[in-house]
Scaffold this motif. Structure first.
Motif, PDB file in Angstrom:
ATOM      1  N   TYR A 263       0.819  -1.212   0.000  1.00  0.00           N
ATOM      2  CA  TYR A 263       0.000   0.000   0.000  1.00  0.00           C
ATOM      3  C   TYR A 263       0.858   1.269   0.000  1.00  0.00           C
ATOM      4  N   THR A 264       1.828   1.347   0.907  1.00  0.00           N
ATOM      5  CA  THR A 264       2.582   2.610   1.010  1.00  0.00           C
ATOM      6  C   THR A 264       3.502   2.826  -0.205  1.00  0.00           C
ATOM      7  N   ASN A 265       3.995   1.738  -0.780  1.00  0.00           N
ATOM      8  CA  ASN A 265       4.816   1.914  -1.978  1.00  0.00           C
ATOM      9  C   ASN A 265       3.975   2.353  -3.173  1.00  0.00           C
ATOM     10  N   PHE A 266       2.719   1.913  -3.192  1.00  0.00           N
ATOM     11  CA  PHE A 266       1.800   2.409  -4.226  1.00  0.00           C
ATOM     12  C   PHE A 266       1.666   3.932  -4.075  1.00  0.00           C
ATOM     13  N   LEU A 267       1.424   4.368  -2.836  1.00  0.00           N
ATOM     14  CA  LEU A 267       1.223   5.807  -2.591  1.00  0.00           C
ATOM     15  C   LEU A 267       2.476   6.609  -2.957  1.00  0.00           C
ATOM     16  N   LYS A 268       3.622   6.029  -2.628  1.00  0.00           N
ATOM     17  CA  LYS A 268       4.880   6.751  -2.853  1.00  0.00           C
ATOM     18  C   LYS A 268       5.311   6.730  -4.313  1.00  0.00           C
ATOM     19  N   LYS A 269       5.208   5.545  -4.939  1.00  0.00           N
ATOM     20  CA  LYS A 269       5.823   5.395  -6.260  1.00  0.00           C
ATOM     21  C   LYS A 269       4.851   5.468  -7.436  1.00  0.00           C
ATOM     22  N   MET A 270       3.649   4.923  -7.247  1.00  0.00           N
ATOM     23  CA  MET A 270       2.722   4.828  -8.383  1.00  0.00           C
ATOM     24  C   MET A 270       1.718   5.971  -8.423  1.00  0.00           C
ATOM     25  N   TYR A 271       1.244   6.368  -7.244  1.00  0.00           N
ATOM     26  CA  TYR A 271       0.193   7.383  -7.199  1.00  0.00           C
ATOM     27  C   TYR A 271       0.608   8.696  -7.891  1.00  0.00           C
ATOM     28  N   PRO A 272       1.857   9.192  -7.644  1.00  0.00           N
ATOM     29  CA  PRO A 272       2.246  10.452  -8.306  1.00  0.00           C
ATOM     30  C   PRO A 272       2.174  10.368  -9.832  1.00  0.00           C
ATOM     31  N   ILE A 273       2.480   9.195 -10.376  1.00  0.00           N
ATOM     32  CA  ILE A 273       2.423   9.024 -11.834  1.00  0.00           C
ATOM     33  C   ILE A 273       0.962   9.102 -12.313  1.00  0.00           C
ATOM     34  N   LEU A 274       0.081   8.443 -11.544  1.00  0.00           N
ATOM     35  CA  LEU A 274      -1.334   8.453 -11.920  1.00  0.00           C
ATOM     36  C   LEU A 274      -1.922   9.860 -11.811  1.00  0.00           C
TER      37      LEU A 274
END
Ligand code: AMP
Ligand code: ZN
Ligand code: ZN
Length: 313
Positions: A263-274
């Motif tokens: 979850y937190t790696n999604f927020l850190k790494k993927m969410y900004p791209i989305l």
């Protein structure tokens, strides 16, 4: 929760030169805690999450969506203890037994902490969930989600609250994230952030328990003698998110910290791209021609639902 070895001492007590026995072991945080320090740890972690994501401040009026379950009651208790101005909001979905039991528990808790609980009855607004399910041929859970989102938003505005806080926990968020990743559903992945900003008639929505596991929330409720509804909604049986939760919990057993990392790696790494992607493709929000609430269509999903229920009667 991982097993605690006999005789383990509380990590925090030990650091203070005391010898209190631990009763909880949090393997993914490498912490063994006594009851007092677990409660303290839990509340600090929620406070830290609120600050990390700039969810709200002590000046805001917060409406806590309370289901009568452990998560939302633990959240309400925590916000109240931390000194936030947080009142409750309960939607009576009209599900036999389940709604009656959960409503009672929500009312009892609001009396205990002496904060108002606003109650909305779906039977009075449209029809109870079982009737909606029959007239729309849609699974009850999907209608239920639509209804909750709509009435939380509508009443928060009418009652003068600027924030809606829900009790979604790490297990919920990781399971939904897992499902959305399996189908690479960009539209839904984009909305998987613990803060959904206020915009176009939508009140800001936050999930302060997003880094708290289901078991931690259950323990917190238990240690604080909070009575909550212990059985699942009868309509949620077989929902795919339950299977994803089981799968992730199996992984967590073997590799503590998996859920949190996912979850937190999604927020850190993927969410900004989305989010960047979102800026380029923003969808137009308009107002429902019937009720005026925000929608992506001419007529909002609740007004369409009302028409279907009326036609079915
Ligand atoms: P669920 O969708 O049942 O997993 O619930 C997620 C969150 O939605 C809960 O933690 C509550 O904050 C909120 N919620 C669920 N059911 C209700 C309800 N009947 N009334 C108000 N809030 C609810
Ligand atoms: Zn301790
Ligand atoms: Zn409408």
């Amino acid at each position: 929760m991982a097993k605690l070895k006999k005789g383990t001492r509380c990590t925090i007590c030990k650091a203070k030169g005391k010898k209190e026995k631990a009763i909880v072991f949090l393997p993914h945080h490498r912490l063994a805690l006594c009851k007092k320090h677990f409660i303290e740890w839990f509340e600090k972690r929620v406070e830290k999450t609120i600050k990390e994501f700039k969810m709200f401040s002590r000046k805001d009026k917060i409406l806590v969506a309370v289901s009568g379950g452990k998560d939302s009651l633990a959240l309400w208790n925590t916000l109240n203890k931390l000194g936030y101005e947080a009142d409750g909001f309960y939607i009576d979905l009209g599900i036999p037994e389940y709604s009656e039991d959960s409503k009672k528990l929500a009312i009892t808790f609001s009396e205990r902490i002496k904060r108002p609980l606003h109650i909305v009855s779906l039977k009075e607004e449209i029809a109870p969930i079982p009737v909606i399910e029959k007239s729309t041929n849609r699974p009850a859970c999907s209608a239920c989600g639509t209804v909750k989102r709509y009435y939380m938003n509508k009443y928060a505005k009418e009652l003068g609250y600027s924030i809606i806080a829900t009790g979604h926990n790490l297990d919920d968020e990781a399971a939904v994230l897992f499902g959305n990743t399996l189908s690479w559903d960009i539209k839904y992945l984009k909305r998987q952030y613990p803060v959904l900003e206020e915009e176009n008639g939508f009140v800001r929505k936050v999930k302060p328990l997003c880094k708290i596991t289901e078991k931690e929330a259950a323990l917190y409720a238990f240690f604080n003698n909070i009575e909550y509804i212990e059985y699942e909604c009868p309509f949620s049986e077989g929902a795919s998110s339950i299977e994803y939760k089981e799968l992730l919990s199996q992984l967590e057993e073997k590799h503590p910290g998996t859920k949190l990392q996912f979850y937190t790696n999604f927020l850190k790494k993927m969410y900004p791209i989305l989010k960047e992607h979102e800026k380029k493709q923003s969808e137009e929000v308009s107002s429902c021609k019937i009720c005026g609430e925000p929608t992506f269509w001419d007529i909002c999903s609740i007004c369409r639902l009302k028409e279907k229920v009326a036609a079915g009667n």
